[in-house]
Design a protein around this motif. Structure first.
Motif, PDB file in Angstrom:
ATOM      1  N   TYR A   1      23.476  32.298 -41.546  1.00 59.52           N
ATOM      2  CA  TYR A   1      23.770  31.622 -40.285  1.00 59.52           C
ATOM      3  C   TYR A   1      25.229  31.185 -40.289  1.00 59.52           C
ATOM      4  CZ  TYR A   1      18.843  31.633 -39.081  1.00 59.52           C
ATOM      5  OH  TYR A   1      17.564  32.023 -38.770  1.00 59.52           O
ATOM      6  N   CYS A   2      25.780  31.015 -39.107  1.00 60.32           N
ATOM      7  CA  CYS A   2      27.194  30.688 -38.974  1.00 60.32           C
ATOM      8  C   CYS A   2      27.539  29.292 -39.468  1.00 60.32           C
ATOM      9  CB  CYS A   2      27.639  30.849 -37.526  1.00 60.32           C
ATOM     10  SG  CYS A   2      27.458  32.553 -36.938  1.00 60.32           S
TER      11      CYS A   2
ATOM     12  N   LYS B   1      26.216  36.201 -31.848  1.00 52.64           N
ATOM     13  CA  LYS B   1      25.902  34.912 -31.228  1.00 52.64           C
ATOM     14  C   LYS B   1      25.035  35.185 -30.014  1.00 52.64           C
ATOM     15  CE  LYS B   1      30.122  32.328 -32.217  1.00 52.64           C
ATOM     16  NZ  LYS B   1      31.235  31.597 -31.590  1.00 52.64           N
ATOM     17  N   MET B   2      24.001  34.368 -29.848  1.00 52.87           N
ATOM     18  CA  MET B   2      23.198  34.401 -28.623  1.00 52.87           C
ATOM     19  C   MET B   2      23.446  33.088 -27.902  1.00 52.87           C
ATOM     20  SD  MET B   2      19.531  36.032 -29.834  1.00 52.87           S
ATOM     21  CE  MET B   2      18.797  35.881 -28.223  1.00 52.87           C
ATOM     22  N   ILE B   3      23.875  33.191 -26.660  1.00 49.04           N
ATOM     23  CA  ILE B   3      24.176  32.025 -25.839  1.00 49.04           C
ATOM     24  C   ILE B   3      23.227  32.039 -24.647  1.00 49.04           C
ATOM     25  CG2 ILE B   3      25.970  30.777 -24.567  1.00 49.04           C
ATOM     26  CD1 ILE B   3      26.713  31.223 -27.516  1.00 49.04           C
ATOM     27  N   GLY B   4      22.528  30.923 -24.411  1.00 51.06           N
ATOM     28  CA  GLY B   4      21.600  30.824 -23.287  1.00 51.06           C
ATOM     29  C   GLY B   4      22.335  30.720 -21.953  1.00 51.06           C
ATOM     30  N   LYS B   5      21.590  30.843 -20.843  1.00 53.14           N
ATOM     31  CA  LYS B   5      22.183  30.761 -19.505  1.00 53.14           C
ATOM     32  C   LYS B   5      22.942  29.454 -19.277  1.00 53.14           C
ATOM     33  CE  LYS B   5      19.239  31.513 -16.212  1.00 53.14           C
ATOM     34  NZ  LYS B   5      18.278  31.959 -15.195  1.00 53.14           N
ATOM     35  N   ASN B   6      22.479  28.394 -19.920  1.00 51.41           N
ATOM     36  CA  ASN B   6      23.115  27.094 -19.748  1.00 51.41           C
ATOM     37  C   ASN B   6      24.335  26.893 -20.647  1.00 51.41           C
ATOM     38  OD1 ASN B   6      21.865  26.916 -22.192  1.00 51.41           O
ATOM     39  ND2 ASN B   6      20.583  25.147 -21.692  1.00 51.41           N
ATOM     40  N   GLY B   7      24.710  27.920 -21.421  1.00 52.71           N
ATOM     41  CA  GLY B   7      25.860  27.833 -22.311  1.00 52.71           C
ATOM     42  C   GLY B   7      25.522  27.300 -23.698  1.00 52.71           C
TER      43      GLY B   7
ATOM     44  N   LEU C   1      22.056  29.632 -28.861  1.00 57.32           N
ATOM     45  CA  LEU C   1      20.678  29.836 -29.320  1.00 57.32           C
ATOM     46  C   LEU C   1      20.629  30.184 -30.797  1.00 57.32           C
ATOM     47  CD1 LEU C   1      19.427  31.883 -26.247  1.00 57.32           C
ATOM     48  CD2 LEU C   1      18.977  29.467 -26.749  1.00 57.32           C
ATOM     49  N   THR C   2      21.578  30.987 -31.249  1.00 56.25           N
ATOM     50  CA  THR C   2      21.686  31.327 -32.665  1.00 56.25           C
ATOM     51  C   THR C   2      23.058  31.923 -32.929  1.00 56.25           C
ATOM     52  OG1 THR C   2      20.514  32.291 -34.561  1.00 56.25           O
ATOM     53  CG2 THR C   2      20.791  33.708 -32.653  1.00 56.25           C
TER      54      THR C   2
END
Length: 175
Positions: A51-52, A148-154, A157-158
């Motif tokens: 993980y980062c 990187k996974m970024i949700g719609k709200n910014g 996620l991971t």
């Protein structure tokens, strides 16, 4: 009588040699099957990842990464399968990919999450699958891929990274 015994001895020796050859061919087939199985299994082994950051408190947890084929062959499709689990529904966002070679940034791309996995992603297990054909001029060696996974709200996620290899045979072009 001596000639007949000699003929029987030669015939028995020849028969024994034929049995040895047949046995050796059967063993070679078994060894070939065993070797093929080993190559297939080893070519789809799970990849180690990190993980980062140290906290690892992301809503999306990576369970396993598989790369097919491994090592990757330039000019041919490679499939990166990331098995993960989430504790919440994800209705959209983006996947950001960054590739480094010996620590030097060589490529980056951004995709809509829903292009990589069916949306919405319900809480539970899912697989993010990304296919990529690497250019023929990519040199062999070990690369680092950061995702990187970024949700719609910014919200992140991971974020994780792993190494993948482009094999030395990948530089050989097909005629």
């Amino acid at each position: 009588m001596v000639i007949r015994t000699l003929v029987y001895s030669l015939a028995a020796g020849l028969h024994f040699q034929v049995i040895i050859v047949i046995f050796a061919e059967a063993m070679n087939r078994q060894l070939l099957l065993l070797f093929t199985f080993y190559v297939l299994v080893s070519s789809i082994q799970a990849i180690d990842f990190t993980y980062c950051d140290d906290e690892e408190n992301f809503p999306v947890k990576v369970q396993q990464i598989k790369i097919i084929p491994d090592p990757v062959v330039t000019g041919k499709p490679a499939i990166f399968n990331i098995s993960a689990v989430t504790d919440r529904s994800v209705s959209g966002g983006k996947v950001m990919i960054e590739v480094r070679y010996f620590g030097i940034h060589v490529h980056s791309e951004t995709h809509d999450i829903c292009e990589e996995v069916s949306c919405p992603i319900e809480a539970g297990n899912f697989v993010l699958s990304h296919a990529e054909t690497l250019p023929g001029y990519a040199p062999p060696g070990v690369y680092t891929l950061k995702t990187k996974m970024i949700g719609k709200n910014g919200y992140q996620l991971t974020c994780f990274s792993f190494k993948f290899k482009i094999g030395f045979g990948a530089l050989v072009s097909e005629s």
